[in-house]
Motif scaffolding. Structure first.
Motif, PDB file in Angstrom:
ATOM      1  N   ALA A 238      37.183  44.983  34.374  1.00  0.00           N
ATOM      2  CA  ALA A 238      37.333  45.493  33.091  1.00  0.00           C
ATOM      3  C   ALA A 238      37.793  44.566  32.138  1.00  0.00           C
ATOM      4  CB  ALA A 238      38.344  46.761  33.105  1.00  0.00           C
ATOM      5  N   ALA A 239      38.758  43.871  32.621  1.00  0.00           N
ATOM      6  CA  ALA A 239      39.448  42.762  31.935  1.00  0.00           C
ATOM      7  C   ALA A 239      38.368  41.664  31.085  1.00  0.00           C
ATOM      8  CB  ALA A 239      40.583  41.923  32.578  1.00  0.00           C
ATOM      9  N   VAL A 240      37.626  41.331  32.192  1.00  0.00           N
ATOM     10  CA  VAL A 240      36.408  40.365  31.756  1.00  0.00           C
ATOM     11  C   VAL A 240      35.640  41.014  30.959  1.00  0.00           C
ATOM     12  CG1 VAL A 240      34.358  39.247  32.626  1.00  0.00           C
ATOM     13  CG2 VAL A 240      36.812  39.251  33.839  1.00  0.00           C
ATOM     14  N   LEU A 247      33.470  35.032  28.768  1.00  0.00           N
ATOM     15  CA  LEU A 247      33.712  35.009  29.936  1.00  0.00           C
ATOM     16  C   LEU A 247      32.542  35.598  30.857  1.00  0.00           C
ATOM     17  CD1 LEU A 247      37.557  36.016  30.575  1.00  0.00           C
ATOM     18  CD2 LEU A 247      36.571  33.714  29.985  1.00  0.00           C
ATOM     19  N   GLN A 248      32.275  35.240  32.170  1.00  0.00           N
ATOM     20  CA  GLN A 248      31.546  35.821  32.948  1.00  0.00           C
ATOM     21  C   GLN A 248      32.531  35.878  34.314  1.00  0.00           C
ATOM     22  OE1 GLN A 248      27.769  33.499  33.213  1.00  0.00           O
ATOM     23  NE2 GLN A 248      26.736  35.945  32.933  1.00  0.00           N
ATOM     24  N   THR A 249      32.161  36.926  35.117  1.00  0.00           N
ATOM     25  CA  THR A 249      32.998  36.855  36.198  1.00  0.00           C
ATOM     26  C   THR A 249      31.984  37.128  37.546  1.00  0.00           C
ATOM     27  OG1 THR A 249      35.129  37.658  35.409  1.00  0.00           O
ATOM     28  CG2 THR A 249      34.694  38.325  37.781  1.00  0.00           C
ATOM     29  N   VAL A 250      32.340  36.397  38.667  1.00  0.00           N
ATOM     30  CA  VAL A 250      31.632  36.748  39.921  1.00  0.00           C
ATOM     31  C   VAL A 250      32.744  37.305  40.727  1.00  0.00           C
ATOM     32  CG1 VAL A 250      30.511  35.705  42.084  1.00  0.00           C
ATOM     33  CG2 VAL A 250      30.051  34.862  39.867  1.00  0.00           C
ATOM     34  N   LEU A 251      32.712  38.559  41.201  1.00  0.00           N
ATOM     35  CA  LEU A 251      33.601  39.359  41.982  1.00  0.00           C
ATOM     36  C   LEU A 251      33.187  39.511  43.305  1.00  0.00           C
ATOM     37  CD1 LEU A 251      35.502  42.338  40.318  1.00  0.00           C
ATOM     38  CD2 LEU A 251      34.678  42.587  42.509  1.00  0.00           C
ATOM     39  N   VAL A 252      33.936  39.055  44.301  1.00  0.00           N
ATOM     40  CA  VAL A 252      33.868  39.040  45.525  1.00  0.00           C
ATOM     41  C   VAL A 252      34.314  40.218  46.136  1.00  0.00           C
ATOM     42  CG1 VAL A 252      33.926  37.939  47.875  1.00  0.00           C
ATOM     43  CG2 VAL A 252      33.938  36.628  45.770  1.00  0.00           C
ATOM     44  N   ASP A 253      33.497  41.355  46.870  1.00  0.00           N
ATOM     45  CA  ASP A 253      33.746  42.685  47.198  1.00  0.00           C
ATOM     46  C   ASP A 253      33.338  42.851  48.616  1.00  0.00           C
ATOM     47  OD1 ASP A 253      34.556  45.136  47.498  1.00  0.00           O
ATOM     48  OD2 ASP A 253      32.907  46.006  46.280  1.00  0.00           O
ATOM     49  N   PRO A 254      34.047  42.228  49.827  1.00  0.00           N
ATOM     50  CA  PRO A 254      33.338  42.243  51.077  1.00  0.00           C
ATOM     51  C   PRO A 254      33.482  43.720  51.614  1.00  0.00           C
ATOM     52  CG  PRO A 254      35.424  41.134  51.073  1.00  0.00           C
ATOM     53  CD  PRO A 254      34.992  41.123  49.744  1.00  0.00           C
ATOM     54  N   GLY A 255      34.284  44.458  51.140  1.00  0.00           N
ATOM     55  CA  GLY A 255      34.585  45.781  51.687  1.00  0.00           C
ATOM     56  C   GLY A 255      33.556  46.823  51.072  1.00  0.00           C
ATOM     57  N   GLY A 256      32.732  46.530  49.960  1.00  0.00           N
ATOM     58  CA  GLY A 256      31.955  47.389  49.259  1.00  0.00           C
ATOM     59  C   GLY A 256      32.771  48.515  48.515  1.00  0.00           C
ATOM     60  N   GLY A 261      26.147  44.733  42.692  1.00  0.00           N
ATOM     61  CA  GLY A 261      25.020  44.711  41.582  1.00  0.00           C
ATOM     62  C   GLY A 261      25.809  43.894  40.515  1.00  0.00           C
ATOM     63  N   SER A 262      24.832  43.784  39.265  1.00  0.00           N
ATOM     64  CA  SER A 262      25.423  42.914  38.263  1.00  0.00           C
ATOM     65  C   SER A 262      24.859  43.287  36.983  1.00  0.00           C
ATOM     66  CB  SER A 262      24.947  41.310  38.666  1.00  0.00           C
ATOM     67  OG  SER A 262      23.322  41.179  38.364  1.00  0.00           O
ATOM     68  N   ASP A 263      25.701  42.916  35.811  1.00  0.00           N
ATOM     69  CA  ASP A 263      25.164  43.051  34.630  1.00  0.00           C
ATOM     70  C   ASP A 263      25.370  41.804  33.830  1.00  0.00           C
ATOM     71  OD1 ASP A 263      27.973  42.745  33.714  1.00  0.00           O
ATOM     72  OD2 ASP A 263      28.021  45.175  33.922  1.00  0.00           O
ATOM     73  N   ALA A 264      25.392  41.558  32.669  1.00  0.00           N
ATOM     74  CA  ALA A 264      25.469  40.282  31.878  1.00  0.00           C
ATOM     75  C   ALA A 264      26.674  39.781  31.969  1.00  0.00           C
ATOM     76  CB  ALA A 264      24.903  40.326  30.489  1.00  0.00           C
ATOM     77  N   ASP A 265      27.702  40.663  32.211  1.00  0.00           N
ATOM     78  CA  ASP A 265      29.342  40.101  32.266  1.00  0.00           C
ATOM     79  C   ASP A 265      29.863  39.818  33.732  1.00  0.00           C
ATOM     80  OD1 ASP A 265      29.200  40.097  29.404  1.00  0.00           O
ATOM     81  OD2 ASP A 265      29.408  42.257  29.576  1.00  0.00           O
ATOM     82  N   VAL A 266      29.510  40.768  34.704  1.00  0.00           N
ATOM     83  CA  VAL A 266      30.051  40.769  36.056  1.00  0.00           C
ATOM     84  C   VAL A 266      29.069  41.112  36.929  1.00  0.00           C
ATOM     85  CG1 VAL A 266      31.638  42.104  37.626  1.00  0.00           C
ATOM     86  CG2 VAL A 266      32.279  41.853  34.957  1.00  0.00           C
ATOM     87  N   LEU A 267      29.229  40.104  38.063  1.00  0.00           N
ATOM     88  CA  LEU A 267      28.325  40.079  39.246  1.00  0.00           C
ATOM     89  C   LEU A 267      29.232  40.249  40.334  1.00  0.00           C
ATOM     90  CD1 LEU A 267      25.395  37.615  40.250  1.00  0.00           C
ATOM     91  CD2 LEU A 267      27.110  38.107  41.779  1.00  0.00           C
ATOM     92  N   ILE A 268      28.946  41.275  41.110  1.00  0.00           N
ATOM     93  CA  ILE A 268      29.589  41.944  42.339  1.00  0.00           C
ATOM     94  C   ILE A 268      28.688  41.626  43.711  1.00  0.00           C
ATOM     95  CG2 ILE A 268      30.811  44.022  43.534  1.00  0.00           C
ATOM     96  CD1 ILE A 268      31.000  45.271  40.690  1.00  0.00           C
ATOM     97  N   ALA A 269      29.358  40.967  44.614  1.00  0.00           N
ATOM     98  CA  ALA A 269      28.714  40.723  45.736  1.00  0.00           C
ATOM     99  C   ALA A 269      29.488  40.556  47.226  1.00  0.00           C
ATOM    100  CB  ALA A 269      27.900  39.393  45.684  1.00  0.00           C
TER     101      ALA A 269
END
Length: 380
Positions: A238-240, A247-256, A261-269
């Motif tokens: 949300a802050a990004v 800003l763009q953010t790559v957010l690491v979420d190993p626990g799901g 997924g991703s949009d133009a601002d945040v990529l979650i993997a």
């Protein structure tokens, strides 16, 4: 040619620094084998690695609500102590089969140190976090005495009962994967080699997603905090998004815990190629795990640190004392606080300057080649 047996716990952050050291030793003509849990070793080192399986206790995760002394007591009673007892038979088999000249034992894999001392094999300590050198228990003598009692019991069962040193600190060689410029202390018995950065298998990543016109922020809570990080990761996203224009953010979420997924601002993997991303990152938000902090500062990237437990408050204090980042409260920081912290490290040049100062110290320390050279001397 010498033989080096690396004894590691089943923790990614404690295996990663030794991957580069192992590769360097092998490049110098030595033989390297591993003792520990087969799965993370194969994942991080490669399936071709020579390894010897060690058992691990079924329960190595802590209840997420534990903090402070309660968390430390749980670690020793339920993790470090049982892990040493479980691993010892596998370490014994590895010593018999591999016949090492030197054992390299992670500080949390006490079976490696204790079996080596009982068998008369020189061993080196692998200190993947500098918290043990910081004197964190100096104000808690009863806690320190209690830990000494647990270590004494382990030594009586697994090691040389006549030995008197703390097995977490080898009398032969202690390798610390940091430098005094970050640690804020200079333990004279340690060999400060800085991070041992090595290439490792990287998952696929949509590099075309990155916008070179915007600053990249990498958000990671490591692999051991998936049970606690959902709210924090969502607030980071949300802050990004509130700063989407820059800003763009790559957010690491190993626990799901979030929707991948991703949009133009945040990529979650669930997994990302962290080292290549750090080459492009302008800031990192993390839990102050030593591995993530070291790799970020190796690339001169300033940090927002939100320590959760264990050694993380110590490492977070090192980051802020070095001027290389801002600390926020993991349990309370929302998008406003996280956004303000990001604004600070991205716009105030003092943070980037301090991060580069630590980077220069890290790189001058020598990394994996320096660690390998110290181990070669021990093997002679």
């Amino acid at each position: 040619m010498s033989r080096f047996l690396l004894v590691v716990p089943p923790l990614v952050g404690h295996i990663n620094p030794l991957v580069g050291v192992a590769a360097e030793l092998e490049a110098r003509g030595h033989r390297v084998a591993w003792a520990g849990h087969p799965e993370p070793i194969a994942q991080l080192v490669g399936p071709e690695a020579e390894s010897y399986a060690c058992a691990t206790p079924q329960e190595l995760t802590r209840p997420p609500e534990l903090r402070g002394v309660a968390a430390l007591q749980f670690l020793w009673q339920k993790c470090f102590g049982p892990l040493a007892d479980a691993m010892a038979p596998g370490v014994e088999r590895a010593v018999d089969a591999f016949r090492p000249d030197v054992v390299v034992a992670d500080q949390q894999a006490l079976a490696g140190a204790l079996v080596a001392e009982r068998r008369g094999i020189p061993y080196a300590t692998s200190a993947t976090t500098t918290a043990e050198f910081s004197g964190a228990l100096e104000g808690m003598p009863k806690v320190a005495e209690w830990i000494e009692g647990i270590v004494g019991g382990l030594r009586a069962r697994l090691g040389d009962p006549a030995a008197t040193h703390d097995p977490r600190f080898s009398p032969h060689l202690q390798i610390a994967f940091s430098t005094p410029e970050l640690a804020g202390c200079d333990a004279p018995q340690a060999r400060w080699v800085g991070p041992a950065i090595a290439e490792r298998p990287a998952p696929d990543f949509p590099w075309e997603w990155l916008d070179p016109a915007r600053s990249l922020v990498l958000v990671s809570l490591g692999t051991a905090n998936t049970d606690t990080g959902g709210r924090f990761l969502a607030e980071c996203a949300a802050a990004v998004r509130e700063r989407a224009g820059r800003l763009q953010t790559v957010l690491v979420d190993p626990g799901g815990v979030l929707d991948t997924g991703s949009d133009a601002d945040v990529l979650i993997a669930s997994r990302v190629p962290q080292l290549p991303l750090l080459e492009r990152a302008s800031a990192v938000v993390c839990h102050a795990g030593h591995n993530t902090v070291a790799e970020s500062l190796w690339h001169g990237v300033p940090l927002v640190v939100a320590p959760i437990r264990d050694d993380q408050p110590v490492i977070a204090a090192q980051v802020t004392a070095a001027g290389a980042g801002v600390r926020v409260r993991f349990g309370r920081a929302g998008r406003a606080q996280l956004g303000a912290a990001l604004d600070a490290v991205l716009t105030d040049p003092a943070y980037a300057t301090a991060a580069r100062r630590v980077r220069d110290a890290f790189r001058a320390a020598g990394g994996a080649p320096a660690a390998a050279a110290h181990l070669e001397k021990l093997a002679v």
